[in-house]
Design an enzyme around this catalytic site. Sequence first.
Site, short mmCIF file in Angstrom:
data_model
loop_
_atom_site.label_atom_id
_atom_site.label_comp_id
_atom_site.label_asym_id
_atom_site.label_seq_id
_atom_site.Cartn_x
_atom_site.Cartn_y
_atom_site.Cartn_z
N ASP A 1 25.12 29.66 46.81
CA ASP A 1 25.79 30.22 46.13
C ASP A 1 27.27 31.24 45.92
O ASP A 1 26.77 31.29 47.57
CB ASP A 1 24.63 31.31 45.54
N ASP B 1 28.44 35.02 46.11
CA ASP B 1 27.96 36.52 45.47
C ASP B 1 26.41 36.75 46.46
O ASP B 1 25.29 36.70 46.01
CB ASP B 1 28.14 37.21 44.90
N ARG C 1 30.61 40.83 31.06
CA ARG C 1 31.45 41.90 32.75
C ARG C 1 32.46 41.58 32.40
O ARG C 1 33.34 42.79 32.92
CB ARG C 1 30.35 41.48 33.61
#
Length: 314
Positions: free
Chosen positions: A109, A111, A154
Amino acid sequence: MQIQCFESITQKYPQFPTALLANEEPIQNGEPFILYGTKLDITKLEKFQQKCGQNFQIFDVWMVAKNIIVLLKGQWFSDFIKFTHDVEVDIAKLDFSPKLSQAGLLVMDMDSTAIQIECIDEIAKLAGVGELVSAITESAMRGELDFEQSLRCRVGTLKGAPESILQQVRENLPLMSGLVETIQTLQKYGWKTAIASGGFTYFADYLKALLQLDFAASNQFDIEDGKLTGLVKGDVVDAQYKAKTLQHLLEEYGIDSRHSIAIGDGANDLAMMNVAGLGVAFHAKPKVQPQAQIVVNFADLTALLCLLSANDRI
């Protein structure tokens, strides 16, 4: 300091294998596991043993990066993970296949795993919607919201923001501690390395080039006339997309799934962890930790080197 911690153990146990408690019969035919951390010393080792109430056999002690690693055998209980919290070290049962000496595949991943931040949160701060986006991100990572829906929500808040704020975030991108050393070491041993991220290409592709990774999959902002449109371009990289990416890379590189690792911190990383030979939850959300094979709470990304080097010693 690490040398002092290391020597505090080797001075008491100069030869292996040996029992932690010399005057008691050790556990026979136990399961192998490691304790590791930058501050692991004889005091922490003895405190852990006391909490467990077992006379473990100690088979080896070594160092990787700044981590002291102790290889033990004993009767494994899941409570051991809770006990290591009290002494602030990590633990791993060695019941997985990947090892450093055998080239495999690592999929990370991005972030809060490969880097220390959530990029979209930092972008949102510059766009003036930071608190709103951070709240949605946290809820999504805890698994409370559908990831794709939350991502589109978002990104929608960023409509009209200038493309230049992406560059501002990238210029100050903080790499996770231990990332560079871990990637370089794996590449030295012939490992394939990749990112599968619910974040964005602007950052994932930058890391791919910086670290000479083999592959990166991530989302793409839709941009028109130098401004974000508030839309995501193309398919969303969600949990299933990450899992399919790992599977695709295994097939492309001809690597057995047993020799693969997936590491991440959020609920949307669980699917690829389940596909991989070893799934690692890295400083992960509470909902994620019980579902992962290995949990890292204190070490940096060199934890992966600790795990892989241990499998070369059993």
